[in-house]
Design an enzyme around this catalytic site. Structure first.
Site, mmCIF file in Angstrom:
data_model
loop_
_atom_site.group_PDB
_atom_site.id
_atom_site.type_symbol
_atom_site.label_atom_id
_atom_site.label_comp_id
_atom_site.label_asym_id
_atom_site.label_seq_id
_atom_site.Cartn_x
_atom_site.Cartn_y
_atom_site.Cartn_z
ATOM 1 N N HIS A 176 -18.956 -19.819 -9.502
ATOM 2 C CA HIS A 176 -17.855 -18.907 -9.177
ATOM 3 C C HIS A 176 -17.765 -17.789 -10.228
ATOM 4 O O HIS A 176 -17.678 -16.611 -9.891
ATOM 5 C CB HIS A 176 -16.539 -19.685 -9.095
ATOM 6 C CG HIS A 176 -15.324 -18.814 -9.073
ATOM 7 N ND1 HIS A 176 -14.697 -18.433 -7.906
ATOM 8 C CD2 HIS A 176 -14.637 -18.208 -10.072
ATOM 9 C CE1 HIS A 176 -13.683 -17.641 -8.195
ATOM 10 N NE2 HIS A 176 -13.619 -17.489 -9.508
ATOM 11 N N GLU A 177 -17.831 -18.191 -11.495
ATOM 12 C CA GLU A 177 -17.752 -17.193 -12.570
ATOM 13 C C GLU A 177 -18.932 -16.208 -12.498
ATOM 14 O O GLU A 177 -18.766 -15.005 -12.707
ATOM 15 C CB GLU A 177 -17.732 -17.866 -13.946
ATOM 16 C CG GLU A 177 -16.531 -18.780 -14.198
ATOM 17 C CD GLU A 177 -15.211 -18.029 -14.181
ATOM 18 O OE1 GLU A 177 -15.206 -16.836 -14.529
ATOM 19 O OE2 GLU A 177 -14.196 -18.630 -13.792
ATOM 20 N N HIS A 234 -18.466 -13.392 -10.150
ATOM 21 C CA HIS A 234 -17.730 -12.213 -10.631
ATOM 22 C C HIS A 234 -18.681 -11.172 -11.230
ATOM 23 O O HIS A 234 -18.461 -9.979 -11.103
ATOM 24 C CB HIS A 234 -16.698 -12.623 -11.692
ATOM 25 C CG HIS A 234 -15.478 -13.242 -11.086
ATOM 26 N ND1 HIS A 234 -14.761 -12.650 -10.083
ATOM 27 C CD2 HIS A 234 -14.840 -14.411 -11.356
ATOM 28 C CE1 HIS A 234 -13.734 -13.412 -9.754
ATOM 29 N NE2 HIS A 234 -13.766 -14.495 -10.508
ATOM 30 N N GLU A 249 -11.587 -12.882 -6.102
ATOM 31 C CA GLU A 249 -11.679 -14.343 -6.192
ATOM 32 C C GLU A 249 -12.342 -14.920 -4.942
ATOM 33 O O GLU A 249 -13.180 -15.814 -5.036
ATOM 34 C CB GLU A 249 -10.294 -14.972 -6.381
ATOM 35 C CG GLU A 249 -9.652 -14.686 -7.736
ATOM 36 C CD GLU A 249 -10.534 -15.069 -8.906
ATOM 37 O OE1 GLU A 249 -11.227 -16.101 -8.833
ATOM 38 O OE2 GLU A 249 -10.545 -14.319 -9.897
#
Ligand SMILES: [Zn+2]
Length: 416
Positions: A277-278, A281, A355
């Site tokens: 997920h990070e 970004h 997100e």
């Protein structure tokens, strides 16, 4: 009372009332849903954990309400009450150069504000966090942190502030372009230095040990083509039981940081999904977009300040009798949040959009099911409420509310 004073008072009242009303809604919504775990979480979250999250959310909201009332009082004392004017008048009587006078007055005001905010911060750490079992901080550590921050502010903050005041007075009408360029370059330099120079002053960073987790993470980084200066475990448990993971640094100085508390509570596959997920970004260029947005916002702010600095009503309207560049800068820093408050839902909206995109990236490059189970553990262990008020979260939340976020992940086509 000049017109600007009236505009300022109206904006202050509106922003405060909105904030207070949203917070009341949040408290009521959380308490109304306290008796029952939402259906989607029934099997994963106990009623006891759900009620702890509700009580924790309400306790934090009450402290922040108190904090915003104090904030309004301080702001009024500093502006219309003549606090800023007094600090500048005092430093002017000492006959230093304009840069030193400005520096002295601004530092005095910041120190006073910091001291006045200390009791709330102590209460938050040693009463609220303690009561809900999150606090691991000690008074000794707390005091040490305060001094480290103060020292950093003096070593790093004062020179850049002095440079900006000097530019305001010395380079002519386009000073605001220069000040903007210097501030942006400076903050890029700080972001680059942060992981290796500043963060280690507060925490210990240990490289991730060889083993199955490291192999798994290297596999993920390779699949995504991501280069970093290493994966580190941070001793977050020194201060708090809350767990987290983040990326830090820019350019060739990027690091991945896991809190030790996170590594303790998630298993390897969940950690991989959280990291994916990070990485999302970065891969979806969110970091660049945010940086771009900040750069533009800073330019607009400096341009507005460039205009206000020559307007007598800006000073007298906010309780300052002797105009100066440093006084304009101080007033602007204090008062602009009152006016930009209403843009908050816009930036929160974009953050939540990012997100979802990062969650999609994680679902495509790791397992959506593992991100879901990792997130549920995080919500539970951090006592984040599963039932926030929709309006409150639309205004304040940088992340989508739990139920919406997990439904989005469950509906992902590659859900595995
Ligand atoms: Zn995120």
């Amino acid at each position: 009372m000049n017109t600007f004073t009236i505009i300022f008072l109206i904006a202050l009242t509106l922003s405060f009332m909105t904030q207070y009303w949203l917070s009341k809604r949040q408290i009521k919504h959380v308490l109304d849903h306290r008796q029952q775990v939402p259906d989607a979480f029934k099997e994963k979250v106990s009623l006891e954990a759900h009620q702890k999250a509700a009580d924790y959310t309400v306790a934090k909201a009450r402290v922040s309400d108190f904090d915003s009332i104090l904030g309004v009082i301080f702001l009024l004392i500093l502006t219309l009450g003549g606090g800023i004017g007094m600090a500048f008048n005092f430093w002017s009587t000492l006959d230093f150069s304009p840069v030193v006078t400005g520096l002295g007055a601004i530092t005095t005001i910041f120190l006073v504000m910091h001291v006045l905010e200390l009791p709330t911060s102590i209460y938050q750490t040693f009463v609220i966090e303690e009561k809900f079992g999150f606090n691991r901080n000690t008074p000794k550590q707390f005091i040490k942190d305060q001094f480290t921050q103060l020292l950093l502010m003096m070593i790093i903050g004062l020179p850049i502030l002095a440079l900006i005041i000097w530019i305001m007075d010395s380079v002519g009408p386009l000073w605001w372009l220069w000040a903007w360029a210097i501030l942006i370059s400076f903050s890029l330099l700080m972001s680059w230095l942060f992981p290796t120079v500043i963060a280690p002053l507060f925490n210990k960073f240990t490289p991730l040990e060889e083993g199955s987790l490291k192999q798994r993470i290297h596999g993920l980084l390779e699949r995504c083509g991501f280069k970093s200066k290493g994966i580190f475990i941070m001793d977050g448990s020194k201060r708090s039981g809350h767990g987290n993971a983040y990326f830090t640094g820019i350019g060739n100085n990027k690091r991945i940081v896991f809190f030790d508390t996170l590594v303790e509570s998630l298993d390897d596959e969940e950690l991989e999904a959280v990291l994916a997920h990070e990485l999302g970004h970065f891969k979806c260029k969110h970091v660049l977009k945010m940086l771009g947005a900040t750069t533009v916002m800073t330019l607009i702010s400096f341009a507005v300040l460039g205009w206000l600095i020559g307007e007598q009503w800006f000073y007298t309207g906010l309780g300052v009798t002797e105009p100066s560049s440093a006084a304009a800068l101080m007033l602007f820093m204090l008062v602009s949040p009152v006016f930009t408050f209403f843009t908050q839902p816009i930036s929160a909206f974009f953050q939540r959009k990012f997100e979802f995109e990062a969650d999609d990236f994680a679902a495509n490059n790791a397992k959506a099911s593992m991100l879901i189970s990792g997130l549920v553990k995080l919500y539970k262990e951090n006592a984040n409420t599963l039932t926030p008020d929709p309006l409150y979260s639309a205004f304040h939340y940088s992340h989508p509310p739990a139920a919406i976020r997990i439904a989005h992940l469950e509906n992902n086509p590659v859900n595995g």
